[in-house]
Scaffold this motif. Structure first.
Motif, mmCIF file in Angstrom:
data_model
loop_
_atom_site.group_PDB
_atom_site.id
_atom_site.type_symbol
_atom_site.label_atom_id
_atom_site.label_comp_id
_atom_site.label_asym_id
_atom_site.label_seq_id
_atom_site.Cartn_x
_atom_site.Cartn_y
_atom_site.Cartn_z
ATOM 1 N N GLY A 114 33.513 -12.514 60.172
ATOM 2 C CA GLY A 114 33.182 -13.582 59.243
ATOM 3 C C GLY A 114 31.693 -13.701 59.004
ATOM 4 N N THR A 115 31.333 -14.637 58.139
ATOM 5 C CA THR A 115 29.942 -14.894 57.774
ATOM 6 C C THR A 115 29.589 -16.325 58.141
ATOM 7 O OG1 THR A 115 30.073 -13.337 55.925
ATOM 8 C CG2 THR A 115 28.278 -14.930 55.889
ATOM 9 N N PRO A 116 28.535 -16.527 58.928
ATOM 10 C CA PRO A 116 28.212 -17.892 59.380
ATOM 11 C C PRO A 116 27.435 -18.694 58.353
ATOM 12 C CG PRO A 116 26.675 -16.327 60.340
ATOM 13 C CD PRO A 116 27.659 -15.517 59.543
ATOM 14 N N THR A 117 27.736 -19.996 58.298
ATOM 15 C CA THR A 117 26.946 -20.973 57.554
ATOM 16 C C THR A 117 26.796 -22.189 58.463
ATOM 17 O OG1 THR A 117 28.849 -22.111 56.567
ATOM 18 C CG2 THR A 117 27.959 -20.215 55.355
ATOM 19 N N VAL A 118 25.902 -23.090 58.079
ATOM 20 C CA VAL A 118 25.737 -24.315 58.860
ATOM 21 C C VAL A 118 27.060 -25.054 58.975
ATOM 22 C CG1 VAL A 118 24.673 -26.605 58.839
ATOM 23 C CG2 VAL A 118 23.282 -24.587 58.348
ATOM 24 N N ALA A 119 27.789 -25.139 57.872
ATOM 25 C CA ALA A 119 29.038 -25.900 57.862
ATOM 26 C C ALA A 119 30.115 -25.243 58.700
ATOM 27 C CB ALA A 119 29.525 -26.078 56.424
ATOM 28 N N ASN A 120 30.338 -23.926 58.511
ATOM 29 C CA ASN A 120 31.468 -23.333 59.240
ATOM 30 C C ASN A 120 31.156 -23.094 60.717
ATOM 31 O OD1 ASN A 120 30.169 -20.733 59.362
ATOM 32 N ND2 ASN A 120 31.143 -20.086 57.453
ATOM 33 N N THR A 170 15.330 -29.120 69.701
ATOM 34 C CA THR A 170 14.271 -29.667 68.861
ATOM 35 C C THR A 170 14.881 -30.667 67.891
ATOM 36 O OG1 THR A 170 12.329 -29.094 67.521
ATOM 37 C CG2 THR A 170 14.364 -27.884 67.055
ATOM 38 N N THR A 171 14.045 -31.222 67.032
ATOM 39 C CA THR A 171 14.437 -32.352 66.205
ATOM 40 C C THR A 171 15.219 -31.976 64.956
ATOM 41 O OG1 THR A 171 12.189 -32.201 65.319
ATOM 42 C CG2 THR A 171 12.599 -33.895 66.975
ATOM 43 N N ASN A 172 14.642 -31.105 64.131
ATOM 44 C CA ASN A 172 15.274 -30.790 62.855
ATOM 45 C C ASN A 172 14.817 -29.413 62.373
ATOM 46 O OD1 ASN A 172 12.693 -31.210 61.410
ATOM 47 N ND2 ASN A 172 13.069 -33.380 61.854
ATOM 48 N N ALA A 173 15.433 -28.974 61.293
ATOM 49 C CA ALA A 173 15.142 -27.636 60.777
ATOM 50 C C ALA A 173 13.705 -27.526 60.277
ATOM 51 C CB ALA A 173 16.118 -27.283 59.661
ATOM 52 N N ARG A 174 13.178 -28.598 59.687
ATOM 53 C CA ARG A 174 11.806 -28.534 59.177
ATOM 54 C C ARG A 174 10.807 -28.347 60.318
ATOM 55 N NH1 ARG A 174 9.468 -29.218 54.564
ATOM 56 N NH2 ARG A 174 11.392 -29.987 53.600
ATOM 57 N N ASP A 175 10.986 -29.093 61.389
ATOM 58 C CA ASP A 175 10.093 -28.930 62.528
ATOM 59 C C ASP A 175 10.223 -27.532 63.129
ATOM 60 O OD1 ASP A 175 9.036 -31.448 62.309
ATOM 61 O OD2 ASP A 175 10.362 -32.357 63.797
ATOM 62 N N MET A 176 11.461 -27.010 63.132
ATOM 63 C CA MET A 176 11.685 -25.674 63.662
ATOM 64 C C MET A 176 10.922 -24.635 62.841
ATOM 65 S SD MET A 176 15.306 -23.614 64.137
ATOM 66 C CE MET A 176 16.053 -25.012 64.953
ATOM 67 N N VAL A 177 10.994 -24.760 61.513
ATOM 68 C CA VAL A 177 10.301 -23.812 60.643
ATOM 69 C C VAL A 177 8.788 -23.987 60.750
ATOM 70 C CG1 VAL A 177 9.903 -23.139 58.246
ATOM 71 C CG2 VAL A 177 12.225 -23.593 59.046
ATOM 72 N N ASN A 178 8.320 -25.226 60.689
ATOM 73 C CA ASN A 178 6.881 -25.473 60.761
ATOM 74 C C ASN A 178 6.296 -24.973 62.077
ATOM 75 O OD1 ASN A 178 6.639 -26.634 58.226
ATOM 76 N ND2 ASN A 178 6.993 -28.709 58.978
ATOM 77 N N GLY A 179 7.090 -25.077 63.142
ATOM 78 C CA GLY A 179 6.617 -24.618 64.433
ATOM 79 C C GLY A 179 6.461 -23.116 64.514
ATOM 80 N N SER A 180 7.078 -22.396 63.588
ATOM 81 C CA SER A 180 6.994 -20.934 63.595
ATOM 82 C C SER A 180 5.827 -20.410 62.767
ATOM 83 C CB SER A 180 8.300 -20.325 63.057
ATOM 84 O OG SER A 180 8.393 -20.508 61.659
ATOM 85 N N ILE A 181 5.149 -21.297 62.046
ATOM 86 C CA ILE A 181 4.050 -20.883 61.186
ATOM 87 C C ILE A 181 2.721 -21.117 61.912
ATOM 88 C CG2 ILE A 181 2.890 -21.271 58.972
ATOM 89 C CD1 ILE A 181 5.555 -22.284 57.878
ATOM 90 N N PRO A 182 1.899 -20.111 62.068
ATOM 91 C CA PRO A 182 0.610 -20.282 62.748
ATOM 92 C C PRO A 182 -0.246 -21.342 62.062
ATOM 93 C CG PRO A 182 1.105 -17.950 62.435
ATOM 94 C CD PRO A 182 2.126 -18.718 61.651
ATOM 95 N N ALA A 194 16.315 -25.305 51.992
ATOM 96 C CA ALA A 194 17.595 -25.412 51.293
ATOM 97 C C ALA A 194 18.250 -26.747 51.653
ATOM 98 C CB ALA A 194 18.503 -24.256 51.686
ATOM 99 N N PRO A 195 19.021 -27.342 50.746
ATOM 100 C CA PRO A 195 19.628 -28.654 51.019
ATOM 101 C C PRO A 195 20.425 -28.700 52.318
ATOM 102 C CG PRO A 195 19.859 -28.116 48.706
ATOM 103 C CD PRO A 195 19.287 -26.900 49.358
ATOM 104 N N SER A 196 21.152 -27.625 52.620
ATOM 105 C CA SER A 196 21.957 -27.630 53.848
ATOM 106 C C SER A 196 21.081 -27.683 55.089
ATOM 107 C CB SER A 196 22.849 -26.389 53.904
ATOM 108 O OG SER A 196 22.082 -25.201 53.888
ATOM 109 N N LEU A 197 19.860 -27.131 55.004
ATOM 110 C CA LEU A 197 18.934 -27.187 56.132
ATOM 111 C C LEU A 197 18.231 -28.537 56.204
ATOM 112 C CD1 LEU A 197 17.297 -23.631 55.998
ATOM 113 C CD2 LEU A 197 19.184 -24.425 57.439
ATOM 114 N N GLN A 198 17.978 -29.135 55.057
ATOM 115 C CA GLN A 198 17.368 -30.466 55.044
ATOM 116 C C GLN A 198 18.246 -31.481 55.757
ATOM 117 O OE1 GLN A 198 16.214 -31.734 51.086
ATOM 118 N NE2 GLN A 198 15.563 -29.672 50.525
ATOM 119 N N ALA A 199 19.549 -31.249 55.720
ATOM 120 C CA ALA A 199 20.491 -32.203 56.326
ATOM 121 C C ALA A 199 20.558 -32.086 57.844
ATOM 122 C CB ALA A 199 21.882 -31.986 55.732
ATOM 123 N N ILE A 200 19.957 -31.041 58.410
ATOM 124 C CA ILE A 200 20.011 -30.855 59.860
ATOM 125 C C ILE A 200 18.983 -31.756 60.528
ATOM 126 C CG2 ILE A 200 19.629 -29.220 61.729
ATOM 127 C CD1 ILE A 200 20.584 -27.005 59.913
#
Length: 274
Positions: A114-120, A170-182, A194-200
């Motif tokens: 199968g193919t993973p998504t946040v929802a499934n 961690t808290t949310n997807a935005r913090d996770m992404v921001n933490g990966s950027i130097p 993406a909207p589905s990531l904003q909801a995390i």
């Protein structure tokens, strides 16, 4: 998150200031990452698990039963987790705790199709929990590491779990992404999710969790810093909760650190005693 860093670099070279992060940049199944299991988990007492999903995907995993165990732990690994590669390490870390242990590859990873998504991924996790809870009524705890901590928290919100362990969370997807950027890229980059990531949002999810909870994090974790894990801990309303900062541990070696067992095993023996 290496993909996010690559996009950040490309954005700078192109003179762009906004990068868009989609699910496929964070959820990295075998087809995207090129990863695959290197071996077949072979341990005493292993029972093969298989769950067919309504869309045709098949989840495959293992159940390690321990004689006399009063609790079953359903473990959700981080991104790129394969039970055939790392399952033995998880089993070794939990062996002193005298619990049953269930691990299932996410769809698209390792043994599962199968193919993973946040929802499934959430739906699959709930189905796996329900299967185990029928077998061990009211005696299933969930444990999630990194990406898996988001999955485990969703299960704990929607089901009556015996206990919840959040490791390297961690808290949310935005913090996770921001933490990966130097830091030196950040003045030049804006991140669009993406909207589905904003909801995390783990802090929102755990604010609805009443189960006893243990939060484990390493003081040397650069991917999900302890300060963010502490925000998740503070959002938990349960009176039965504990935050453990493991000295010298990074993002992926909290569970294997000897200091962790001293808190984890007592919690799994009686979560309500926190």
């Amino acid at each position: 998150m290496r993909t996010t860093l690559l996009f950040a670099g490309l954005a700078l070279l192109a003179g762009c200031k906004t990068i868009t992060v989609e699910e496929r940049h964070i959820i990295r199944p075998d087809a995207l990452s090129g990863k695959a299991p290197k071996q077949r988990l072979d341990m005493p007492g292993v029972e093969e698990l298989e769950l067919a999903r309504p869309d045709g995907a098949v989840l495959k995993g293992v159940l390690l039963q321990k004689p006399g165990a009063k609790l079953t732990v359903l473990y959700f690994g981080g991104n790129l987790f394969h039970l055939d590669d790392a399952g033995d390490k998880v089993a070794a870390a939990l062996a002193p705790c005298d619990v049953n242990l269930a691990m299932v590859d996410y769809r698209g990873y390792g043994r599962s199709s199968g193919t993973p998504t946040v929802a499934n991924m959430t739906d699959d996790a709930l189905a796996t929990f329900d299967y185990l809870n029928q077998r061990y009524p009211d005696a299933v705890a969930v444990h999630g590491q990194s990406l898996g901590s988001f999955v485990a928290a969703q299960v704990a919100r929607q089901r009556n779990v015996a206990g919840l362990v959040l490791e390297s969370t961690t808290t949310n997807a935005r913090d996770m992404v921001n933490g990966s950027i130097p830091w030196y890229f950040k003045p030049f980059i804006q991140v669009s999710l993406a909207p589905s990531l904003q909801a995390i949002d783990n802090t929102d999810v755990v604010s609805h969790v009443q189960a006893p909870t243990l939060v484990l994090t390493g003081d040397a974790d650069k991917d999900t810093p302890p300060a963010l894990a502490l925000k998740v801990f503070d959002a938990l309303p349960s009176r039965h909760k504990r935050f453990l900062l493991t000295r010298g541990a990074g993002h992926n070696d909290v569970l294997s650190n000897p200091a962790t067992a001293g808190a984890l095993c007592p919690f799994l023996r009686d979560p309500a005693m926190l």
